[in-house]
Design an enzyme around this catalytic site. Structure first.
Site, PDB file in Angstrom:
ATOM      1  N   ASP A 172       0.754  -1.204  -0.075  1.00  0.00           N
ATOM      2  CA  ASP A 172       0.147  -0.059   0.053  1.00  0.00           C
ATOM      3  C   ASP A 172       1.081   1.328   0.200  1.00  0.00           C
ATOM      4  O   ASP A 172       1.405   1.584   0.933  1.00  0.00           O
ATOM      5  CB  ASP A 172      -0.867   0.019   1.306  1.00  0.00           C
ATOM      6  CG  ASP A 172      -1.936   1.159   1.327  1.00  0.00           C
ATOM      7  OD1 ASP A 172      -1.637   2.020   0.346  1.00  0.00           O
ATOM      8  OD2 ASP A 172      -2.460   1.274   2.302  1.00  0.00           O
ATOM      9  N   LYS A 204       1.611   7.939   0.516  1.00  0.00           N
ATOM     10  CA  LYS A 204       1.877   7.957   1.849  1.00  0.00           C
ATOM     11  C   LYS A 204       3.292   8.708   1.770  1.00  0.00           C
ATOM     12  O   LYS A 204       3.988   8.617   0.816  1.00  0.00           O
ATOM     13  CB  LYS A 204       2.232   6.633   2.498  1.00  0.00           C
ATOM     14  CG  LYS A 204       0.889   5.851   2.722  1.00  0.00           C
ATOM     15  CD  LYS A 204       1.132   4.557   3.209  1.00  0.00           C
ATOM     16  CE  LYS A 204      -0.225   3.673   3.264  1.00  0.00           C
ATOM     17  NZ  LYS A 204      -1.014   4.245   4.529  1.00  0.00           N
ATOM     18  N   GLU A 259      -8.110   2.555   0.549  1.00  0.00           N
ATOM     19  CA  GLU A 259      -8.246   1.451  -0.486  1.00  0.00           C
ATOM     20  C   GLU A 259      -8.826   0.120   0.162  1.00  0.00           C
ATOM     21  O   GLU A 259      -9.677  -0.488  -0.432  1.00  0.00           O
ATOM     22  CB  GLU A 259      -6.922   1.310  -1.293  1.00  0.00           C
ATOM     23  CG  GLU A 259      -5.870   0.078  -0.760  1.00  0.00           C
ATOM     24  CD  GLU A 259      -5.374   0.527   0.631  1.00  0.00           C
ATOM     25  OE1 GLU A 259      -5.393   1.817   0.960  1.00  0.00           O
ATOM     26  OE2 GLU A 259      -4.999  -0.363   1.386  1.00  0.00           O
ATOM     27  N   ARG A 272     -10.942  -0.434   2.393  1.00  0.00           N
ATOM     28  CA  ARG A 272     -12.689  -0.517   2.568  1.00  0.00           C
ATOM     29  C   ARG A 272     -13.346  -0.740   0.995  1.00  0.00           C
ATOM     30  O   ARG A 272     -14.213  -1.084   0.922  1.00  0.00           O
ATOM     31  CB  ARG A 272     -13.016   0.653   3.069  1.00  0.00           C
ATOM     32  CG  ARG A 272     -12.811   2.105   2.542  1.00  0.00           C
ATOM     33  CD  ARG A 272     -12.975   3.257   3.383  1.00  0.00           C
ATOM     34  NE  ARG A 272     -12.032   3.308   4.224  1.00  0.00           N
ATOM     35  CZ  ARG A 272     -11.705   4.390   5.209  1.00  0.00           C
ATOM     36  NH1 ARG A 272     -12.540   5.225   5.228  1.00  0.00           N
ATOM     37  NH2 ARG A 272     -10.531   4.301   5.906  1.00  0.00           N
TER      38      ARG A 272
HETATM   39  N1  BES Z   1      -3.172   0.260   5.138  1.00  0.00           N
HETATM   40  C1  BES Z   1      -3.600   1.437   5.559  1.00  0.00           C
HETATM   41  C2  BES Z   1      -3.856   1.597   7.349  1.00  0.00           C
HETATM   42  C3  BES Z   1      -2.775   1.165   8.372  1.00  0.00           C
HETATM   43  C4  BES Z   1      -2.006   2.004   8.809  1.00  0.00           C
HETATM   44  C5  BES Z   1      -2.179  -0.121   8.404  1.00  0.00           C
HETATM   45  C6  BES Z   1      -1.191   1.759   9.949  1.00  0.00           C
HETATM   46  C7  BES Z   1      -1.281  -0.456   9.359  1.00  0.00           C
HETATM   47  C8  BES Z   1      -0.635   0.452  10.073  1.00  0.00           C
HETATM   48  C9  BES Z   1      -4.811   1.842   5.071  1.00  0.00           C
HETATM   49  O1  BES Z   1      -5.145   1.573   3.948  1.00  0.00           O
HETATM   50  C10 BES Z   1      -4.746   3.500   5.064  1.00  0.00           C
HETATM   51  O2  BES Z   1      -3.829   3.751   4.535  1.00  0.00           O
HETATM   52  N2  BES Z   1      -5.802   4.017   5.754  1.00  0.00           N
HETATM   53  C11 BES Z   1      -5.567   5.467   5.879  1.00  0.00           C
HETATM   54  C12 BES Z   1      -7.299   5.951   5.645  1.00  0.00           C
HETATM   55  C13 BES Z   1      -7.262   7.479   5.549  1.00  0.00           C
HETATM   56  C14 BES Z   1      -6.787   7.926   4.435  1.00  0.00           C
HETATM   57  C15 BES Z   1      -8.660   7.695   5.796  1.00  0.00           C
HETATM   58  C16 BES Z   1      -5.312   5.799   7.241  1.00  0.00           C
HETATM   59  O3  BES Z   1      -5.589   5.128   8.097  1.00  0.00           O
HETATM   60  O4  BES Z   1      -4.548   6.728   7.149  1.00  0.00           O
HETATM   61 ZN    ZN Z   2      -4.178  -0.172   3.402  1.00  0.00          ZN
HETATM   62 ZN    ZN Z   3      -4.155   3.040   2.350  1.00  0.00          ZN
END
Ligand code: BES
Ligand code: ZN
Ligand code: ZN
Length: 520
Positions: free
Chosen positions: A290, A297, A369, A371
């Site tokens: 991801d 990110k 992504e 969800r």
């Molecule tokens: N895979 C990440 C969530 C994650 C964060 C997993 C830390 C493991 C450790 C997920 O896809 C994500 O990036 N979520 C975002 C959502 C936001 C953009 C609404 C997040 O948590 O920042």
């Molecule tokens: Zn993710």
């Molecule tokens: Zn993500």
């Protein structure tokens, strides 16, 4: 690691290492530790008497003390492992202490480890409530089996330090207890193997474990275990109109994988599953890497995002165990796997996509992504006839902010299903904390131009926004959502595990499935 259960005296057993457990029976918070061994063997107790009488060993959970050439024992060494306070002793402490024993032995090159079964009846009831023998035995094997894993497959100077044989010795006792111990032992072996399989998938780097490779590994496991497995890609996503899942996959040169694993119970001749028999859907988020996509990110810690498929691994691991427990309930494991990449073909903030269910989704952030792939996975599970759904996903950083790394998040739209899952966690020893996803939060995912949007309107309650989004696709089907973002990777070394994939949720999902069975 070969595991054997033997009914014989610990003292007369020839082994490089005999392990015995110790508890602190002192009462009161500030009392000095008072150590007692969980064994009825006088010989073992005598051999350990001097160190127990000293104040060098406090009996804390995972604490270790070793004696060489212990007097009166056939073992070359005696390892005493602490379990902590007797009053609060849980089955999970046994799991950890057994792990601590194995992790003590492994770097020291020991090929065989013998553990003296924790005999809680060695202490009087005032100190210790009886723990069920089957569970004790199971936790012991799980803890030892999990602790044996090291994540060194990519080290070229890797030394083979594996423990070849683990022996659990139990003094001969009542037949019913013996049977329970045997049963727990077999269960523990199945569960540990399944959880380790899940962990080994999570450990793989993103360049090795692409969605296609995840599909291959799931299919190989299913072929070995006698499960049906279908692996689909882009064409099937289009055919099923999985617009949300497909949008996530679009930015990557790696094609997505939709993995469908099916376990059908074998019923007695002439019997068929009744029309209203439950069908369980296990849906996993399988983002093999991801990057965040166009909503990229930051570089800091991005390498961790190879574990964004831990939810998928949990489901594949659970199917591994289910193939052996053979419960009398149909189970379908669905993995939605893709790589989330930024590119000229990637989906973008502002895009509107249509999910398989027909709902339209406005994309606000391409990093939300998980969800999206799960939305189509959950809906697809319903079209395959699933009556109960469970999903696991490393879904939100917000869940880690809320609960830290000890408890994973749990959401549900159904009290009975939640209760069932809670019961399962009492066996698995895994920690989940329920968070709300009631209608009150519906506005958080309201979109201006589509049915819903893929992030919350504000930063607050981010784990709940994600759950509310998924709930739109589970709808009225009883459903559990596990947000394992904070617990899928052990960031700290503990006496019972190294840094690396934890395999969280595998044990609870297996147990949840078994609560639906009438046979196992
Ligand atoms: N895979 C990440 C969530 C994650 C964060 C997993 C830390 C493991 C450790 C997920 O896809 C994500 O990036 N979520 C975002 C959502 C936001 C953009 C609404 C997040 O948590 O920042
Ligand atoms: Zn993710
Ligand atoms: Zn993500």
């Amino acid at each position: 690691m070969d595991m054997k259960l033997m009914f014989q005296e610990a003292a007369s057993f020839q082994t490089p290492l005999l392990v015995v457990f110790a508890v602190d029976i002192a009462i009161g918070k500030d009392a000095d530790p008072l150590i007692a061994l969980l064994t009825t063997s006088d010989a073992v107790a005598n051999a350990a008497a001097a160190i127990i009488a000293s104040d060098e060993f406090k009996g804390a959970l995972g604490e270790q003390a070793v004696l060489h050439g212990p007097n009166g024992l056939k073992a070359e060494r005696l390892l005493i492992v602490g379990l902590g306070k007797a009053k609060t002793l849980s089955v999970d402490d046994i799991r950890k202490a057994a792990g601590a024993a194995v992790r003590w032995a492994k770097p020291r090159g020991m090929r065989q480890v013998t553990i003296a079964f924790p005999e809680d009846h060695a202490l009087s009831d005032e100190h210790l409530d009886d723990l069920p023998s089957a569970l004790l035995s199971r936790a012991l094997v799980e803890g030892a089996g999990l602790a044996e894993q090291d994540w060194d497959t990519y080290k070229s100077d890797r030394k083979d330090r594996s423990i070849e044989t683990l022996i659990v010795v139990v003094p001969e006792g009542e037949e019913s207890t013996t049977r329970e111990i045997q049963l727990g032992f077999e269960e523990g072996r199945i569960v540990a193997e399944a959880q380790n399989f899940a962990r080994s998938l999570v450990n793989e780097p993103g360049n090795v474990l692409t969605p296609t490779e995840l599909g291959r590994r799931a299919a190989a496991m299913c072929a070995e275990k006698g499960l049906k497995c279908e692996v689909y890609s882009t064409a099937k996503l289009e055919e099923l109109k999985m617009g949300a899942f497909a949008a996530v996959a679009k930015g990557s040169a790696q094609p997505p994988a939709l993995i469908v694993m099916t376990y059908e119970p074998k019923l007695e001749k002439g019997k068929v599953l009744s029309q209203d028999a439950p069908v369980l859907g296990l849906v996993g988020k399988g983002i093999t890497f991801d990057t965040g996509g166009i909503s990229l990110k930051s570089a800091d810690g991005m390498e961790k995002m190879k574990y964004d498929m831990a939810g998928a691994a949990a489901m594949i691991g659970a199917m591994h165990a289910i193939s052996q427990f053979k419960p009398s309930v149909k189970v379908i494991g669905i993995v939605c796997s893709a790589e989330n990449m930024p590119s000229g073909t990637a989906y973008k903030p502002g895009d509107v996509v249509t999910a398989m269910s027909g709902k339209t989704i406005e994309i606000l952030n391409t990093d939300a992504e998980g969800r999206l792939v799960l939305a189509d996975g959950l809906h697809y599970a319903k079209t395959l006839g699933c009556t109960h759904l469970i999903n696991a996903a490393t879904l939100t950083g917000a869940c880690v902010v809320a609960l830290g790394m000890i408890n994973a998040g749990l959401f549900s739209n159904d009290e009975d299903t939640f209760e069932r899952f809670s019961r399962a966690t009492r066996v698995s020893g895994e920690k989940f904390w329920r968070l709300p996803c009631t209608d009150d939060y519906k506005d958080q995912i309201k979109s201006q131009i589509a049915d819903i949007m893929n992030t919350g309107g504000s930063r607050w309650g981010g784990a709940i926004s994600a759950a509310m989004f998924l709930r739109e696709f589970a709808e009225d089907t009883p459903w559990i959502h596990l947000d394992i973002a904070g617990c899928a990777w052990n960031e700290e070394v503990k006496p019972w595990h190294p840094k690396g994939p934890s395999g969280v949720a595998v044990r609870s999902i297996i147990e949840w499935v078994r609560t639906f069975s009438t046979t196992s």
